[in-house]
Design a protein around this motif. Structure first.
Motif, PDB file in Angstrom:
ATOM      1  N   VAL A   1     -25.414   5.864 -20.001  1.00 50.98           N
ATOM      2  CA  VAL A   1     -24.164   6.238 -19.356  1.00 50.98           C
ATOM      3  C   VAL A   1     -23.047   6.269 -20.393  1.00 50.98           C
ATOM      4  N   GLN A   2     -22.275   7.335 -20.350  1.00 46.20           N
ATOM      5  CA  GLN A   2     -21.105   7.435 -21.222  1.00 46.20           C
ATOM      6  C   GLN A   2     -19.866   7.690 -20.382  1.00 46.20           C
ATOM      7  N   LEU A   3     -18.832   6.910 -20.651  1.00 47.25           N
ATOM      8  CA  LEU A   3     -17.543   7.066 -19.984  1.00 47.25           C
ATOM      9  C   LEU A   3     -16.518   7.483 -21.016  1.00 47.25           C
ATOM     10  N   SER A  20      -7.634  10.150 -17.260  1.00 49.33           N
ATOM     11  CA  SER A  20      -8.876  10.625 -16.655  1.00 49.33           C
ATOM     12  C   SER A  20     -10.051   9.879 -17.246  1.00 49.33           C
ATOM     13  N   CYS A  21     -11.064   9.692 -16.438  1.00 47.28           N
ATOM     14  CA  CYS A  21     -12.299   9.041 -16.877  1.00 47.28           C
ATOM     15  C   CYS A  21     -13.460   9.890 -16.395  1.00 47.28           C
ATOM     16  N   ALA A  22     -14.090  10.559 -17.338  1.00 45.03           N
ATOM     17  CA  ALA A  22     -15.236  11.414 -17.006  1.00 45.03           C
ATOM     18  C   ALA A  22     -16.523  10.709 -17.399  1.00 45.03           C
ATOM     19  N   ALA A  23     -17.539  10.890 -16.592  1.00 38.97           N
ATOM     20  CA  ALA A  23     -18.797  10.194 -16.834  1.00 38.97           C
ATOM     21  C   ALA A  23     -19.936  11.181 -17.042  1.00 38.97           C
ATOM     22  N   SER A  24     -20.859  10.788 -17.875  1.00 38.38           N
ATOM     23  CA  SER A  24     -22.120  11.504 -18.015  1.00 38.38           C
ATOM     24  C   SER A  24     -23.247  10.483 -17.934  1.00 38.38           C
ATOM     25  N   GLY A  25     -24.321  10.878 -17.286  1.00 40.10           N
ATOM     26  CA  GLY A  25     -25.448   9.971 -17.155  1.00 40.10           C
ATOM     27  C   GLY A  25     -25.407   9.087 -15.931  1.00 40.10           C
ATOM     28  N   SER A  29     -19.714   8.386  -7.850  1.00 38.61           N
ATOM     29  CA  SER A  29     -19.443   8.180  -6.428  1.00 38.61           C
ATOM     30  C   SER A  29     -20.257   7.033  -5.840  1.00 38.61           C
ATOM     31  N   PHE A  30     -21.323   6.635  -6.509  1.00 38.16           N
ATOM     32  CA  PHE A  30     -22.147   5.531  -6.033  1.00 38.16           C
ATOM     33  C   PHE A  30     -21.553   4.171  -6.384  1.00 38.16           C
ATOM     34  N   PHE A  31     -20.541   4.164  -7.240  1.00 32.97           N
ATOM     35  CA  PHE A  31     -20.044   2.916  -7.795  1.00 32.97           C
ATOM     36  C   PHE A  31     -18.582   2.645  -7.456  1.00 32.97           C
ATOM     37  N   LYS A  74     -16.011  16.262  -9.414  1.00 29.00           N
ATOM     38  CA  LYS A  74     -15.847  16.348 -10.866  1.00 29.00           C
ATOM     39  C   LYS A  74     -16.389  15.113 -11.582  1.00 29.00           C
ATOM     40  N   ASN A  75     -16.916  14.168 -10.795  1.00 25.47           N
ATOM     41  CA  ASN A  75     -17.455  12.934 -11.375  1.00 25.47           C
ATOM     42  C   ASN A  75     -16.427  12.262 -12.279  1.00 25.47           C
ATOM     43  N   THR A  76     -15.214  12.166 -11.771  1.00 22.75           N
ATOM     44  CA  THR A  76     -14.083  11.698 -12.578  1.00 22.75           C
ATOM     45  C   THR A  76     -13.223  10.746 -11.757  1.00 22.75           C
ATOM     46  N   VAL A  77     -12.691   9.756 -12.448  1.00 28.25           N
ATOM     47  CA  VAL A  77     -11.736   8.813 -11.869  1.00 28.25           C
ATOM     48  C   VAL A  77     -10.412   8.978 -12.605  1.00 28.25           C
ATOM     49  N   TYR A  78      -9.315   8.884 -11.879  1.00 29.92           N
ATOM     50  CA  TYR A  78      -7.987   9.093 -12.458  1.00 29.92           C
ATOM     51  C   TYR A  78      -7.113   7.851 -12.290  1.00 29.92           C
ATOM     52  N   LEU A  79      -6.102   7.771 -13.136  1.00 28.71           N
ATOM     53  CA  LEU A  79      -5.059   6.770 -12.969  1.00 28.71           C
ATOM     54  C   LEU A  79      -3.722   7.459 -13.228  1.00 28.71           C
TER      55      LEU A  79
END
Length: 116
Positions: A1-3, A20-25, A29-31, A74-79
């Motif tokens: 997993v890469q953030l 923005s926090c984008a994830a790969s791997g 949404s599960f977390f 987008k598999n992304t979290v924002y602040l």
């Protein structure tokens, strides 16, 4: 997993930034996810968290100024950070909440610097 956290910068007090926090791997949404920050000479601290159902919570120092959100498509979290203060200066990281040992490293984070 890469953030990958991004969106930091140098701003003046009272201004805004959106991280923005984008994830790969992994499918975020599960977390339950969170933003953390670490200022020079201080321990990393929790700033805001968001559940898989998008219930959000904040530390008192940012409540009313910061907004955490997620875009599962987008598999992304924002602040969203408004009314920034010099004491918000830190490196900001995203990760699970609580931090899961096998989820991934902290990465480099994104530097936020607020000048007075």
């Amino acid at each position: 997993v890469q953030l990958q956290a991004s969106g930091g910068g140098l701003v003046q007090a009272g201004e805004s930034l959106r991280l923005s926090c984008a994830a790969s791997g992994a499918i975020l949404s599960f977390f339950n996810m969170a933003w953390y920050r670490q200022a020079p000479g201080r321990q990393r601290e929790l700033v805001a968290s968001i559940s898989s159902r998008s219930d959000a919570d904040y530390v008192d120092s940012v409540r009313g100024r910061f907004t955490i959100s997620r875009d599962n498509a987008k598999n992304t979290v924002y602040l969203q950070m408004n009314s920034l203060k010099p004491e918000d200066t830190a490196v900001y990281y995203c990760n699970t909440f609580p931090k899961l040992a096998d989820f991934g490293s902290w990465g480099q984070g994104t530097q936020v610097t607020v000048s007075s």
